[in-house]
Design an enzyme around this catalytic site. Structure first.
Site, PDB file in Angstrom:
ATOM      1  N   LYS A  75       0.817  -1.219   0.000  1.00 25.28           N
ATOM      2  CA  LYS A  75       0.000   0.000   0.000  1.00 25.28           C
ATOM      3  C   LYS A  75       0.851   1.271   0.000  1.00 25.28           C
ATOM      4  CE  LYS A  75      -0.808   0.509   4.999  1.00 25.28           C
ATOM      5  NZ  LYS A  75      -1.841   0.655   6.053  1.00 25.28           N
ATOM      6  N   ASP A  76       2.161   1.157   0.301  1.00 25.29           N
ATOM      7  CA  ASP A  76       3.051   2.323   0.272  1.00 25.29           C
ATOM      8  C   ASP A  76       3.554   2.655  -1.128  1.00 25.29           C
ATOM      9  OD1 ASP A  76       2.860   2.593   3.019  1.00 25.29           O
ATOM     10  OD2 ASP A  76       4.722   1.511   3.440  1.00 25.29           O
ATOM     11  N   ARG A 123      -8.053   8.185   5.343  1.00 25.64           N
ATOM     12  CA  ARG A 123      -9.145   7.239   5.042  1.00 25.64           C
ATOM     13  C   ARG A 123      -9.851   6.781   6.307  1.00 25.64           C
ATOM     14  NH1 ARG A 123      -9.090   2.004   5.984  1.00 25.64           N
ATOM     15  NH2 ARG A 123      -6.865   2.079   6.447  1.00 25.64           N
ATOM     16  N   ARG A 124      -9.085   6.441   7.351  1.00 24.31           N
ATOM     17  CA  ARG A 124      -9.703   5.987   8.604  1.00 24.31           C
ATOM     18  C   ARG A 124     -10.417   7.137   9.305  1.00 24.31           C
ATOM     19  NH1 ARG A 124      -4.276   3.188   9.943  1.00 24.31           N
ATOM     20  NH2 ARG A 124      -4.485   1.138   8.971  1.00 24.31           N
ATOM     21  N   ARG A 141       1.476   9.433  14.281  1.00 24.23           N
ATOM     22  CA  ARG A 141       2.435   8.677  13.475  1.00 24.23           C
ATOM     23  C   ARG A 141       3.312   7.881  14.422  1.00 24.23           C
ATOM     24  NH1 ARG A 141       6.367  10.610   9.098  1.00 24.23           N
ATOM     25  NH2 ARG A 141       6.867   8.415   9.377  1.00 24.23           N
ATOM     26  N   ARG A 147       2.595   3.323  18.844  1.00 19.09           N
ATOM     27  CA  ARG A 147       1.166   3.666  18.771  1.00 19.09           C
ATOM     28  C   ARG A 147       0.374   2.880  19.821  1.00 19.09           C
ATOM     29  NH1 ARG A 147      -0.525   4.510  12.393  1.00 19.09           N
ATOM     30  NH2 ARG A 147       1.555   4.959  11.619  1.00 19.09           N
ATOM     31  N   CYS A 236      -1.744   7.335  -1.796  1.00 20.61           N
ATOM     32  CA  CYS A 236      -1.978   6.460  -0.642  1.00 20.61           C
ATOM     33  C   CYS A 236      -2.517   7.233   0.556  1.00 20.61           C
ATOM     34  CB  CYS A 236      -0.684   5.731  -0.268  1.00 20.61           C
ATOM     35  SG  CYS A 236       0.656   6.817   0.239  1.00 20.61           S
TER      36      CYS A 236
END
Length: 305
Positions: A75-76, A123-124, A141, A147, A236
């Site tokens: 996805k990157d 997106r989230r 980040r 996280r 992305c």
């Protein structure tokens, strides 16, 4: 063989997984070579850093011959192919869904109104707003461990975080997930959970060797999702989501592709789907993108609210 990888715990875990699989399949030893990327050196939000921030240094090392192949989180990768490089394999994809890690074992709908939830993905954030759960969302980040520490650590300052389930699982921390989010609630990013193994296109022997790790159903699903993303001309970091599943149909295997574009504030969304055969994966993605654009998706991607 020299495998180029980012130095994060997740990147190293993913690359070691590929190295071990390749050695098992071919008998060839693999050495991991750590490469520092621009994304690793910056604390800025990914949306500001731009597409490809985690892969350009790896690709430079490939072109220069410093490494033989590289492992990326698919996805990157920018949607445009890199001249001179080739995706030789897409291994079996991990679960592409998003995962919630929350205090006290809570699920998303159990979090009280006003709870602080952290995620770095536009997106989230957009989909959380769209759910209307009255949650406070803060952009974060950092690596997976840092996280999670913001929820479960001694200095926790968040009620929950949302991460890609695949990354949490690859680091052996899946037991800390309090809910794996149904794609009907939170549609994943295109190619989430998938790895891309890339080498120089003119290295025919290595292309053939690496193909031993390719998983055709995973490649077909990712091809459909990324074709949709490319046709939308969205990067992305755009509020674009996609999820392709392969299932047995009356005429053989079928791809069922769902796609969505959500305004950053969650107020508006376009959600559509398409089906077809795995051989037509790219065309399914392009067709779904055209459907989304016809329904006004381009106005949502351009929103800055």
């Amino acid at each position: 063989m020299r495998l180029g990888t980012r130095g994060s715990a997740l990147a190293l875990a993913q690359s070691q997984l590929v190295a071990d699989s390749l050695t098992a399949a071919t008998g060839r030893p693999v050495e991991l070579v750590r490469i520092v990327t621009a994304g690793d050196r910056s604390a800025a939000p990914v949306a500001q850093l731009g597409v490809g921030v985690f892969v350009s240094a790896l690709r430079d090392a490939l072109i220069a011959g410093e490494i033989d192949f590289a492992v990326h989180s698919y996805k990157d990768l920018p949607t445009l192919p890199h001249p001179g490089l080739h995706i030789a394999a897409v291994p079996l994809r991990e679960d592409p869904r998003d995962a919630l890690i929350a205090r006290d074992g809570l699920t998303l709908t159990e979090l009280p109104a006003g709870s602080m939830i952290g995620t770095g993905a536009v997106r989230r954030i957009a989909q959380l707003h769209a759910l209307g759960l009255q949650l406070q969302v803060t952009p974060i980040r950092g690596n997976v461990d840092s996280r999670i520490a913001r929820v479960l650590g001694p200095e926790a300052d968040l009620d929950a975080v949302i991460l890609a389930r695949a990354g949490v699982a690859r680091l052996g921390r899946a037991a800390e997930i309090t809910e794996t989010l149904d794609p009907m609630l939170m549609l994943p990013a295109p190619a989430q959970g998938a790895l891309a193994i890339e080498c120089r296109a003119d290295d025919a022997d290595l292309v053939e060797l690496l193909s031993a790790l390719d998983h055709a159903p995973s490649r077909a699903a990712v091809t459909a999702e990324r074709a949709m993303l490319a046709t939308l001309e969205a990067g992305c970091s755009a509020p674009v989501a996609a999820h392709a599943e392969l299932a047995e149909g009356e005429q053989g295997d079928e791809i069922y592709l769902r796609g969505a574009v959500i305004s950053p504030d969650g107020a508006r969304a376009v959600r559509l789907s398409r089906t077809g055969t795995p051989a037509d994966a790219a065309e399914i993605g392009k067709a779904l993108a055209a459907d989304l654009l016809d329904a006004g998706a381009d106005t949502l991607m351009g929103s800055t609210e």
